[in-house]
Scaffold this motif. Sequence first.
Motif: not given
Length: 188
Positions: A36-45
């Motif tokens: 979940h913390a890694q998704l803080g730097d993600v804006d799309a899949f």
Amino acid sequence: MRKLVEATLVSLDGVVGSPEEWALPYWDEENKDYAHAQLGDVDAFLLGRVTYEKFAAAWSQVSGDPYLDTINRLPKFVASAGLRETTWNATLIHGDVAAEVARLKSQPGKTLMKYGTGQLDRTLISHGLIDEFHFSVFPLVVGRGLRLFDGIDTSGLNLQLTGTKTFGNGIIQLTYVPGTAHPTRTGL
């Protein structure tokens, strides 16, 4: 320019296929919180058809879980020659997948995250589009199933280890970036 990160679950014997059948007993709160913390730097899949269909069926109706709520909220780009329509906040990639992924990467924004390893990787690896690989290696031997990089030409893929994270349950995340040359072998 955005970076494309591929994250996949892999057994000690290299199996990546059907992780829902073997990984779940190991996947605990520590792993989920880290993911979940890694998704803080993600804006799309970015997803292939098989991963998209499995995830959409399993996760799209779940709410109240911070990790899955984040995944459900983020836009998804799906590479598929067979799908005609999508749900779950997803957009189909039409035409030249490599060109479209390169276009997505050239746009401003955060990281594009790709979960899983499969057919789409043939295109992404052959065009040098993956900037980072995150392999979560599980402490078990599955025995059979789709293996990491099965059917993918990796002859030009030289990976350099840039990070490790060990979890209390024995899972180790290895982070690699594509390098420019194989290391020199000496003293064999």
